[in-house]
Design an enzyme around this catalytic site. Structure first.
Site, PDB file in Angstrom:
ATOM      1  N   SER A 262     -27.514   4.947  31.633  1.00 57.50           N
ATOM      2  CA  SER A 262     -27.345   5.977  30.608  1.00 57.50           C
ATOM      3  C   SER A 262     -25.870   6.259  30.360  1.00 57.50           C
ATOM      4  O   SER A 262     -24.999   5.792  31.099  1.00 57.50           O
ATOM      5  CB  SER A 262     -28.048   7.255  31.043  1.00 57.50           C
ATOM      6  OG  SER A 262     -27.225   7.937  31.971  1.00 57.50           O
ATOM      7  N   LYS A 263     -25.626   7.022  29.303  1.00 55.65           N
ATOM      8  CA  LYS A 263     -24.249   7.366  28.942  1.00 55.65           C
ATOM      9  C   LYS A 263     -23.580   8.144  30.064  1.00 55.65           C
ATOM     10  O   LYS A 263     -22.378   8.129  30.217  1.00 55.65           O
ATOM     11  CB  LYS A 263     -24.240   8.204  27.667  1.00 55.65           C
ATOM     12  CG  LYS A 263     -24.706   7.428  26.461  1.00 55.65           C
ATOM     13  CD  LYS A 263     -24.363   8.120  25.168  1.00 55.65           C
ATOM     14  CE  LYS A 263     -24.707   7.198  24.002  1.00 55.65           C
ATOM     15  NZ  LYS A 263     -24.202   7.617  22.730  1.00 55.65           N
ATOM     16  N   ARG A 264     -24.387   8.867  30.804  1.00 56.88           N
ATOM     17  CA  ARG A 264     -23.843   9.731  31.864  1.00 56.88           C
ATOM     18  C   ARG A 264     -23.549   8.943  33.142  1.00 56.88           C
ATOM     19  O   ARG A 264     -22.742   9.382  33.955  1.00 56.88           O
ATOM     20  CB  ARG A 264     -24.821  10.851  32.197  1.00 56.88           C
ATOM     21  CG  ARG A 264     -25.100  11.736  31.034  1.00 56.88           C
ATOM     22  CD  ARG A 264     -24.813  13.195  31.361  1.00 56.88           C
ATOM     23  NE  ARG A 264     -24.396  13.902  30.176  1.00 56.88           N
ATOM     24  CZ  ARG A 264     -23.227  14.491  30.016  1.00 56.88           C
ATOM     25  NH1 ARG A 264     -22.331  14.466  30.959  1.00 56.88           N
ATOM     26  NH2 ARG A 264     -22.938  15.127  28.894  1.00 56.88           N
TER      27      ARG A 264
END
Ligand code: GLU
Length: 504
Positions: A262-264
């Site tokens: 994910s982006k995180r």
């Protein structure tokens, strides 16, 4: 004759481009170039609520930095323009109307509150509400309300959406260039919204209309769009258009465990997942980028190419041109590809070794100037050549080479035991040997010092380690005689004397 190859990357400018998006762009680029086709970029910005300022510019800059800029896009060869969907807004209504006329779509007036209420009732009964063939005949839409009333409501400005009327009871047998044959039961599909009364199409309608008008031959995109495939194919059928070929790329998975990267994940796990650094315009939060972290674009490209694709050989290092030559969608895996941050660094190390020393030295000189060090570029280039093999990133050069530019200010404590009581005398003799060398080249210094050691029966360890400690401050660094030649006779002797004083 088959259609010319035209593929597209169609990001929504909702934030920075995730590495998965970059991989999609790369595979489209490779496919286009391999087949002598065109790679274009279309900005899918119909969802105004999710629009993030700066994101479009970020996407363009990322692709340029990576060397995979599109052939056509906003402001560049706008043959099929505009390339921003928000600027194509006027086009979509007529296509939505066409589907209404042909019976492939219908107006729906159900309010958000009403649909929410129905959702809750179903939820309470352990079911999921879907607007589809099973209930559309009982809801507030142009299938249940007569035409005069529908026209009245619309001209009175009532809120409506246009939904796709999914055919009932059909098994769609579709082909994906990566997954092969895939089957979908139309009874399981919902009647997706295609158009809203604010005049904006949804992703599905705009995407299909544009892929058609912009003559897209192949749609290569992430696996998350596979569930949309049946609707998209049905839309082509509804319009009577030939559908492009489809290829859905495997997900990029977290380095450990399961699930999509994910982006995180990036900054949480200590590696970037964005090509360039991104500062969120709302939260002000900064996410790290490959460019700023010192990754070379060639390394990022090579690494990404192998995330989900393999050449079928042991070769791991590919330039972009080589990738174009060998790329083939049939070698893309179906299974998700694990993101390996160590491998990512390994690629950077490889490309860093291949990078031109003079080019690296130019950047390094700027860093040195900021430290008040001004050395001729040839000297800096030679330093880079000598230390780069130990570096993965340009940012490591200073730590690996500081002793070429300044005398050590401290001596590594553990290594200091190499400076024994008898070392002082030996080091003093050594300074005399060095003083008398006329040709101060690495090779000649090495020969002279080694001859002196042999003639006097002095063991290697007695000289080499204390000497390195005196010049470098630790036992690290490249070939010792290269260091001596580089820093010169005077500085070498000064450093030896300084060490003698220090260890007295
Ligand atoms: N706009 C979609 C996205 O953001 C494009 C999906 C597609 O390629 O059809 O990923």
């Amino acid at each position: 004759m088959s259609k010319p190859v035209r593929v597209r990357f169609a990001p929504s400018p909702t934030g920075p481009l995730h590495i998965g998006g970059v991989r999609t762009a790369l595979f489209n680029y490779l496919f286009a170039k391999k087949n002598g086709g065109t790679f274009y970029l279309r900005v899918e910005d119909t969802d105004q609520n999710r629009f993030v300022p700066g994101a479009e510019k970020y996407i363009m800059e990322s692709l340029e930095w990576l060397g995979i800029a599109p052939d056509e896009t906003v402001g560049k060869n706008e043959k099929f323009g505009p390339y921003r969907q928000s600027e194509r807004k006027h086009l979509y209504k007529e296509y939505a109307d066409q589907l209404i006329k042909s019976g492939w779509a219908y107006y729906a007036f159900d309010s958000a509150e009403k649909l929410d209420e129905l959702r809750k009732i179903d939820e309470a009964n352990g079911k999921t509400f879907i607007y589809n063939h099973s209930n559309r005949e009982h809801l507030d839409n142009s299938l249940t309300v007569d035409a005069v009333e529908v026209a009245k409501r619309i001209s009175a400005g009532a809120d409506y959406v246009i939904r796709f009327k999914t055919p009932v009871g059909e098994i769609l047998e579709l082909n994906d260039m990566i997954r092969g044959d895939v089957k979908f039961d139309t009874n399981l599909l919902d009647d997706k919204v295609l158009f809203k009364s604010d005049g904006m199409p949804t992703y599905h309608l705009a995407n299909i209309v544009d892929d058609h008008l912009m003559e897209t031959s192949h749609v290569i995109r992430g696996e998350e769009w596979l569930p949309s495939l049946p609707l998209h194919v049905l839309l082509y059928r509804a319009f009577g258009w030939e559908a492009p070929k489809f290829a859905h790329l495997p997900l990029i998975l977290k380095p450990v465990g399961n699930g999509k990267l994910s982006k995180r994940d990036g900054d949480k796990l200590g590696f970037p997942v964005f090509p360039l650094e991104w500062k969120d315009p709302v939260s002000g939060e900064t996410s790290s980028g490959y460019r700023e972290k010192g990754f070379l674009p060639e390394a990022v490209i090579n690494f990404l190419a192998l995330l989900g694709w393999s050449s079928g050989t042991d070769q791991e290092l590919f330039t972009l041109d080589e990738l174009v030559n060998v790329f083939d969608l049939s070698r893309v895996n179906k299974a998700g590809a694990k993101f390996d941050p160590e491998k990512n660094k390994w690629f950077n190390h490889q490309y860093f070794q291949r990078a031109d020393n003079a080019v690296l030295a130019k950047d390094f000189s700027h860093e040195l100037l900021q430290k008040g060090i001004n050395k001729p570029i040839d000297f800096v280039t030679e330093v880079v050549r000598l230390v780069k093999e130990r570096a993965t990133f340009a940012s490591e050069l200073w730590d690996l080479s500081a002793f070429f530019f300044e005398a050590p200010i401290a001596y590594d404590e553990k290594a200091s035991k190499n400076f024994k009581p008898e070392t002082e005398d030996l080091m003093q003799q050594l300074t005399v040997v060095l003083e008398n060398i006329l040709d101060f080249s690495s090779e000649n210094i090495e020969n002279t010092v080694k001859c002196w050691m042999t003639e006097n029966e002095i063991g290697m360890g007695k000289i080499m380690q204390p000497l390195r400690l005196s010049l470098v401050g630790s036992l690290k660094g490249p070939h010792l005689f290269d260091i001596i030649a580089m820093i010169g006779k005077e500085e070498t002797i000064t450093r030896i004397n300084k060490a003698i004083e220090n260890f007295k």
